[in-house]
Scaffold this active site. Structure first.
Site, PDB file in Angstrom:
ATOM      1  N   HIS A 158       0.835  -1.196   0.000  1.00  0.00           N
ATOM      2  CA  HIS A 158       0.000   0.000   0.000  1.00  0.00           C
ATOM      3  C   HIS A 158       0.872   1.250   0.000  1.00  0.00           C
ATOM      4  O   HIS A 158       1.917   1.281   0.639  1.00  0.00           O
ATOM      5  CB  HIS A 158      -0.955   0.006   1.202  1.00  0.00           C
ATOM      6  CG  HIS A 158      -2.155  -0.831   0.962  1.00  0.00           C
ATOM      7  ND1 HIS A 158      -3.356  -0.309   0.556  1.00  0.00           N
ATOM      8  CD2 HIS A 158      -2.331  -2.168   1.019  1.00  0.00           C
ATOM      9  CE1 HIS A 158      -4.223  -1.289   0.384  1.00  0.00           C
ATOM     10  NE2 HIS A 158      -3.620  -2.426   0.663  1.00  0.00           N
ATOM     11  N   GLN A 206      -5.229   6.647  -6.246  1.00  0.00           N
ATOM     12  CA  GLN A 206      -5.279   8.077  -6.537  1.00  0.00           C
ATOM     13  C   GLN A 206      -6.687   8.620  -6.303  1.00  0.00           C
ATOM     14  O   GLN A 206      -6.865   9.644  -5.641  1.00  0.00           O
ATOM     15  CB  GLN A 206      -4.839   8.345  -7.968  1.00  0.00           C
ATOM     16  CG  GLN A 206      -4.794   9.821  -8.300  1.00  0.00           C
ATOM     17  CD  GLN A 206      -4.207  10.083  -9.674  1.00  0.00           C
ATOM     18  OE1 GLN A 206      -3.683   9.196 -10.328  1.00  0.00           O
ATOM     19  NE2 GLN A 206      -4.295  11.316 -10.112  1.00  0.00           N
ATOM     20  N   GLN A 243      -7.513   8.633  -2.476  1.00  0.00           N
ATOM     21  CA  GLN A 243      -6.841   9.701  -1.729  1.00  0.00           C
ATOM     22  C   GLN A 243      -7.438  11.070  -2.074  1.00  0.00           C
ATOM     23  O   GLN A 243      -7.579  11.926  -1.201  1.00  0.00           O
ATOM     24  CB  GLN A 243      -5.331   9.662  -1.970  1.00  0.00           C
ATOM     25  CG  GLN A 243      -4.698   8.441  -1.308  1.00  0.00           C
ATOM     26  CD  GLN A 243      -3.207   8.560  -1.101  1.00  0.00           C
ATOM     27  OE1 GLN A 243      -2.662   9.655  -0.958  1.00  0.00           O
ATOM     28  NE2 GLN A 243      -2.527   7.420  -1.068  1.00  0.00           N
ATOM     29  N   PHE A 256       1.006   3.080   7.006  1.00  0.00           N
ATOM     30  CA  PHE A 256      -0.288   3.173   7.663  1.00  0.00           C
ATOM     31  C   PHE A 256      -1.377   2.948   6.621  1.00  0.00           C
ATOM     32  O   PHE A 256      -1.389   3.606   5.576  1.00  0.00           O
ATOM     33  CB  PHE A 256      -0.431   4.563   8.294  1.00  0.00           C
ATOM     34  CG  PHE A 256      -1.763   4.830   8.915  1.00  0.00           C
ATOM     35  CD1 PHE A 256      -2.134   4.210  10.100  1.00  0.00           C
ATOM     36  CD2 PHE A 256      -2.645   5.721   8.332  1.00  0.00           C
ATOM     37  CE1 PHE A 256      -3.364   4.471  10.687  1.00  0.00           C
ATOM     38  CE2 PHE A 256      -3.872   5.993   8.910  1.00  0.00           C
ATOM     39  CZ  PHE A 256      -4.234   5.361  10.092  1.00  0.00           C
ATOM     40  N   CYS A 296      -8.928   2.969   5.229  1.00  0.00           N
ATOM     41  CA  CYS A 296      -9.816   3.118   4.076  1.00  0.00           C
ATOM     42  C   CYS A 296     -10.097   4.606   3.868  1.00  0.00           C
ATOM     43  O   CYS A 296     -10.940   5.178   4.556  1.00  0.00           O
ATOM     44  CB  CYS A 296     -11.104   2.326   4.292  1.00  0.00           C
ATOM     45  SG  CYS A 296     -12.221   2.408   2.890  1.00  0.00           S
TER      46      CYS A 296
END
Length: 176
Positions: free
Chosen positions: A73, A91, A94, A125, A128
């Site tokens: 991740h 992308q 985020q 880290f 979701c």
């Protein structure tokens, strides 16, 4: 017709293995082997059954394998986002969490926590992002950096499951 997704579960079940693996190859970040394993479990009666198959894949991994999943991740609001090198899914996730438009101070705070977290656990880290915004992400990383590695592996994998379930939902029509 149902909203969400691009295929019905019947269409998913009818895909050639290679097509299934291509389509679902990144529902768990950079983990096409999950799609390959889950493809062998077809047919699925429902979209939820498909999601459970991915959950089960993650649950059956050994601890070291779970760590590898977490290591794949990207950091939140990290270098890959800045360079435009995230997967399309990451992308988008985020951006939806607002991580692409942080203030300089927010970016620095998150970067500091990301570094501290990764130094302690040897994986980034994972949370979701589509279920959270910047402030809840910062609060969560600040709390979770105090956890044990075992707890963070388990919490991280639970977050991967949430991400996977949303990504599957983006591909498959919801159950009626």
């Amino acid at each position: 017709m149902a909203t969400g997704g691009i295929l019905s579960i019947t269409e998913v079940n009818a895909l050639q293995s290679e097509q299934f693996e291509w389509l679902f190859g990144n529902v768990i970040e950079h983990c096409p082997e999950a799609a390959k394993k889950v493809a062998s479990k077809r047919p699925f009666a429902t979209c939820e059954a498909l999601k459970i198959a991915f959950d089960n894949y993650l649950d059956t991994l050994k601890t070291a394998e779970k760590e590898i999943i977490l290591q794949k991740h990207p950091e939140l609001a990290g270098k890959l986002l800045d360079e435009g090198k995230l997967t399309g899914e990451s992308q988008n996730e985020q951006k939806l969490a607002g991580l692409d438009c942080l203030s300089k101070e927010e970016r620095q705070t998150l970067s500091d926590f990301n570094s501290l977290y990764k130094e302690k656990f040897q994986f980034p880290f994972v949370i979701c992002a589509r279920e959270n915004k910047m402030q809840t992400i910062l609060s969560a990383i600040e709390i979770r950096v105090e956890n044990s590695k075992e707890d963070e592996i388990n919490l991280g994998i639970e977050e991967v499951k949430k991400i996977c379930r949303i990504r599957v939902g983006d591909l498959v029509w919801p159950d009626k």
